[in-house]
Design a protein around this motif. Structure first.
Motif, mmCIF file in Angstrom:
data_model
loop_
_atom_site.group_PDB
_atom_site.id
_atom_site.type_symbol
_atom_site.label_atom_id
_atom_site.label_comp_id
_atom_site.label_asym_id
_atom_site.label_seq_id
_atom_site.Cartn_x
_atom_site.Cartn_y
_atom_site.Cartn_z
ATOM 1 N N ILE A 55 0.853 -1.207 0.000
ATOM 2 C CA ILE A 55 0.000 0.000 0.000
ATOM 3 C C ILE A 55 0.883 1.251 0.000
ATOM 4 C CG2 ILE A 55 -1.596 1.369 1.425
ATOM 5 C CD1 ILE A 55 -2.746 -1.339 2.440
ATOM 6 N N ILE A 56 1.896 1.241 0.858
ATOM 7 C CA ILE A 56 2.776 2.414 0.978
ATOM 8 C C ILE A 56 3.670 2.547 -0.259
ATOM 9 C CG2 ILE A 56 4.663 3.423 2.352
ATOM 10 C CD1 ILE A 56 3.256 1.973 4.796
ATOM 11 N N ILE A 77 3.121 1.582 -3.349
ATOM 12 C CA ILE A 77 2.377 2.057 -4.529
ATOM 13 C C ILE A 77 2.193 3.571 -4.432
ATOM 14 C CG2 ILE A 77 0.129 2.015 -5.694
ATOM 15 C CD1 ILE A 77 -0.073 -0.973 -4.905
ATOM 16 N N LYS A 78 1.864 4.036 -3.217
ATOM 17 C CA LYS A 78 1.665 5.474 -3.013
ATOM 18 C C LYS A 78 2.984 6.225 -3.258
ATOM 19 C CE LYS A 78 -0.353 9.231 -1.530
ATOM 20 N NZ LYS A 78 -1.404 9.858 -2.324
ATOM 21 N N ILE A 128 -3.405 -0.686 -7.730
ATOM 22 C CA ILE A 128 -4.425 0.199 -7.159
ATOM 23 C C ILE A 128 -5.062 -0.527 -5.980
ATOM 24 C CG2 ILE A 128 -6.626 1.375 -7.605
ATOM 25 C CD1 ILE A 128 -5.780 1.318 -10.626
#
Ligand SMILES: [Zn+2]
Ligand SMILES: [Zn+2]
Lengths: 139, 310
Positions: free
Chosen positions: B26-27, B29-30, B37
């Motif tokens: 999650i981190i 990708i950000k 996504i």
């Protein structure tokens, strides 16, 4: 069994925390009303070549109905999170009933597709289609 | 359990690791602004399905274990535990998994259980956890019984099954594009499994492998990921809900509706259970082979390409 229940309880907490984090870092930016562009893209993704007619938006704006070509086939596009899902069916497969104060409740025979409501012009449009194609199927 | 087999409960070790790796993805990708996504409701549904699967399949695990112990007692030779026999069991488990997975996709009864895993329109590490609650009910465990009859200890078989499932976690990601060529040639990778989760006509019913992609190459179900046809994830008919109870049961409900339709012969009702998903008696739905054929009608130049018939 105790371990399994512990696993389940800790998973629920982890899910809640992860969902909060995802909402913060990756907010869902696809929450507006279904537009004609979204509708057409959903049809193309599913190899449906027929052009949609006028859109009938649900009360919550999270789904839209439109006749394909001149009907009687109809497509429904619904927001599912940041994606959409599509159903193509015959207008005669829709079940509608009055839900008070000008609202019409619409449902389809699909276990994974919650019923929804339309009102105002959308409800009138839908009623017109139903009358037209019911008459055609009886003719 | 054999004396020299380490007593490792792989599934209890894996749970926290899964959560940490999802967090990292999650981190990442950000941070990098690419590679997948995440959507909160989708990921929450996937992880909830995983937790439910661990509890239900864990609670029913004693039934399969009892069957495996019974089969092991029948085995004429007992295979001793060492690194070589463990490796052999791991490879054989993966071969069985390939056929189990093929059955999941090619018979509607298996699909009713496995569809859960394919029901997300996203492809990230949380998707790996979106697992069936009815694995036992699908009957797939029968395919692994020969391992016990060959003399592999049930604890060794269970360990191989656990490790196989753990291996399958990491490749549910778009963050990794391609692995080194030699690795892509032998092992299942993010690229190969993205194809498996895609609903593009050419990718349907391909890449069933668990750990070793060589099974797909051997048995003719391998399709490489094409840059010209990026995978679209999800089902041919995507779900309109995140409700976990509906996600887990919708295909069983569909089967029930079909077999109770008036006017069908007994044979037709039976075929609604065991034939491939999409089979129907009146041409009102499409199976994957019909979807591929329709695609070829519109794109005849694709004939004979991987994943498409001649
Ligand atoms: Zn699968
Ligand atoms: Zn998968």
């Amino acid at each position: 069994m105790e371990t399994l229940l512990y696993l389940f309880a800790s998973s629920v907490i982890a899910i809640a925390l992860l969902a909060l984090l995802i909402n913060w870092l990756h907010p869902n930016t696809h929450q507006g009303p279904i537009t004609i562009e979204t509708f057409k893209a959903a049809l193309l993704d599913h190899d449906q070549q027929q052009a949609p007619g006028t859109l009938c938006l649900s009360t919550d704006a999270q789904q839209s109905l439109a006749l394909l070509g001149k009907g009687p086939k109809l497509a429904i596009v619904r927001r599912v999170g940041d994606r959409v899902a599509l159903r193509v069916l015959s207008i005669t497969e829709l079940t509608t009933r009055q839900a008070g104060s000008g609202q019409t409740k619409v449902s389809i025979h699909d276990f994974t597709w919650p019923s929804f409501q339309v009102e105002g012009k959308s409800a009138e449009q839908l009623a017109k289609w139903q009358t037209k194609f019911k008459e055609a199927s009886h003719a | 359990m054999p004396e020299n087999l380490p007593d490792i409960d792989v599934s209890s070790l894996a749970g926290p690791a899964y959560v940490i790796l999802i967090l990292i993805e999650i981190i990442a990708i950000k941070w990098r602004g690419r590679g997948g996504i995440y959507e909160a409701k989708d990921a929450a549904t996937s992880i909830f399905m995983g937790a439910g699967s661990a509890v239900i399949n864990g609670a029913l695990g004693f039934i399969t274990l009892a069957i495996f112990i019974f089969a092991y007692q029948m085995a004429p030779v007992k295979i001793p535990f060492n690194v070589w026999t463990f490796a052999a069991c791991f490879v054989l488990w993966d071969l069985c998994y390939y056929w189990v997975h093929r059955y999941y996709h090619r018979s509607r009864w298996g699909w009713a259980a496995h569809v859960v895993h394919h029901s997300s329109q996203h492809y990230n590490l949380s998707t790996a956890l979106r697992q069936s609650w009815t694995t036992m009910w699908s009957g797939a465990f029968v395919v692994y019984i020969p391992l016990a009859l060959m003399g592999f200890h049930p604890a060794v078989i269970a360990l191989c099954g656990g490790l196989n499932l753990i291996y399958q976690f990491w490749f549910h990601t778009e963050f990794i594009d391609k692995c080194p060529k030699w690795f892509e040639a032998i092992m299942n990778t993010p690229s190969h499994h993205r194809v498996h989760h895609a609903n593009n006509p050419r990718y349907l019913d391909s890449n069933y492998a668990g750990v070793f992609i060589v099974w797909d190459k051997m048995f003719g179900s391998f399709v490489p990921e094409l840059k010209s046809d990026p995978p679209r994830y999800g089902l041919v008919v995507d779900l309109g809900t995140f409700n976990p109870l509906r996600v887990f049961s919708h295909e069983y409900v569909g089967i029930f509706k079909d077999i109770t339709k008036p006017g069908l012969t007994l044979g037709q009702r039976w075929r609604y259970i065991y034939k491939p998903p999409g089979w129907c008696h009146d041409g009102s739905r499409l199976s994957s082979s019909q979807i591929k054929a329709n695609y070829l009608d519109k794109h005849p130049d694709g004939a004979g390409n991987p994943g498409l018939p001649d």
